[in-house]
Enzyme design. Sequence first.
Site, PDB file in Angstrom:
ATOM      1  N   HIS A  48       0.826  -1.208   0.000  1.00  0.00           N
ATOM      2  CA  HIS A  48       0.000   0.000   0.000  1.00  0.00           C
ATOM      3  C   HIS A  48       0.861   1.259   0.000  1.00  0.00           C
ATOM      4  O   HIS A  48       1.583   1.521   0.959  1.00  0.00           O
ATOM      5  CB  HIS A  48      -0.899  -0.031   1.246  1.00  0.00           C
ATOM      6  CG  HIS A  48      -1.944   1.022   1.281  1.00  0.00           C
ATOM      7  ND1 HIS A  48      -2.203   1.764   2.418  1.00  0.00           N
ATOM      8  CD2 HIS A  48      -2.813   1.461   0.340  1.00  0.00           C
ATOM      9  CE1 HIS A  48      -3.192   2.599   2.175  1.00  0.00           C
ATOM     10  NE2 HIS A  48      -3.587   2.443   0.927  1.00  0.00           N
ATOM     11  N   GLU A  75       0.916  -0.635  -4.925  1.00  0.00           N
ATOM     12  CA  GLU A  75      -0.269   0.221  -5.044  1.00  0.00           C
ATOM     13  C   GLU A  75       0.182   1.657  -4.879  1.00  0.00           C
ATOM     14  O   GLU A  75       1.000   1.974  -4.006  1.00  0.00           O
ATOM     15  CB  GLU A  75      -1.300  -0.151  -3.970  1.00  0.00           C
ATOM     16  CG  GLU A  75      -2.635   0.575  -4.074  1.00  0.00           C
ATOM     17  CD  GLU A  75      -2.690   1.891  -3.289  1.00  0.00           C
ATOM     18  OE1 GLU A  75      -3.675   2.635  -3.450  1.00  0.00           O
ATOM     19  OE2 GLU A  75      -1.741   2.160  -2.523  1.00  0.00           O
ATOM     20  N   ASP A  77      -1.019   6.119  -5.818  1.00  0.00           N
ATOM     21  CA  ASP A  77      -2.095   7.069  -6.110  1.00  0.00           C
ATOM     22  C   ASP A  77      -1.593   8.136  -7.078  1.00  0.00           C
ATOM     23  O   ASP A  77      -0.463   8.614  -6.947  1.00  0.00           O
ATOM     24  CB  ASP A  77      -2.546   7.755  -4.823  1.00  0.00           C
ATOM     25  CG  ASP A  77      -2.795   6.767  -3.695  1.00  0.00           C
ATOM     26  OD1 ASP A  77      -3.913   6.251  -3.620  1.00  0.00           O
ATOM     27  OD2 ASP A  77      -1.853   6.510  -2.909  1.00  0.00           O
ATOM     28  N   HIS A  90      -1.011  10.667  -2.368  1.00  0.00           N
ATOM     29  CA  HIS A  90      -2.338  10.226  -1.940  1.00  0.00           C
ATOM     30  C   HIS A  90      -3.276  11.373  -1.590  1.00  0.00           C
ATOM     31  O   HIS A  90      -4.373  11.486  -2.141  1.00  0.00           O
ATOM     32  CB  HIS A  90      -2.239   9.287  -0.734  1.00  0.00           C
ATOM     33  CG  HIS A  90      -3.577   8.857  -0.217  1.00  0.00           C
ATOM     34  ND1 HIS A  90      -4.240   9.527   0.806  1.00  0.00           N
ATOM     35  CD2 HIS A  90      -4.394   7.851  -0.586  1.00  0.00           C
ATOM     36  CE1 HIS A  90      -5.400   8.948   1.025  1.00  0.00           C
ATOM     37  NE2 HIS A  90      -5.523   7.918   0.201  1.00  0.00           N
TER      38      HIS A  90
END
Length: 277
Positions: A48, A75, A77, A90
């Site tokens: 993450h 992962e 953003d 993020h």
Amino acid sequence: MGPLEIILIILGAIAALALLLFLIYVLILVRPGKKVKPSPSLMCEYAHRGLHGNGVPENSLQAFELACGRGCGIELDVQLSKDGEVMVFHDYTLNRVTGVDKKLCDLDAKELTSIPLKGTDQTIPTFKEVLALVDGRSPILVELKGENFDVSLCKKVADILLEYKGEYCIESFNPLLIKEIRKHLPHAFRGQLYSNIWRDKNRHSAINLGISLMAFNFLAKPDFIAYDKVDRKSLPVRLTTKLYRAPKFVWTAKGQQEVDTANSLGECPIFELEEKE
């Protein structure tokens, strides 16, 4: 016709309407689209925001390099800078991770890439920098950020990914972004991130109710569903993943035990280290 008969007729009509609306919801609105078959390498564990913690900031090149070294997926953003560069970050504001009291979209890429993350020598990377670093060593799960009707991010992300040779999949909380990215990357594996914002953020509106019921799947036509671990048994998640057999991604697994639980349930875990920064 007596009063009781009239009441029964009205109740019957209400029940029939409720059943019709439920069938529309189950059979049309919440139903995922015709699925893109994913590469097996995409059905894995994802770090993450990279493998962060212990002084390594999230969504940093260092965190992504560590994830590649561990052999897990990444992962991350993405959102747009003021001058339209795709940045990996993020939050919509910079405060939490950089201490700068500004919005990311109010600064251009040159300014953003000079801002330290958590007081380290790491700075906010561009999407192109991250892809150049990873270079196909790990699969990437790209979250498209955006809470409004602006879909301009999608074309820019797609243009970059069309030049990338590694494995990737895409997800977003915003069904309009998933709908738009499908136009530019029709063969990409795309997912709808699920959040019950009616419950969690106390935002009571018709749109947020629809999002919390996953009723905009008819727009997004997602290939997979990604959900918070607390929502495993929620009605929208159960309908999409059990009735329609959509692949399952879950966030955020904290530590090996939760990762193992996710794997045992057939979920692709998006995980974080147990250690705190």
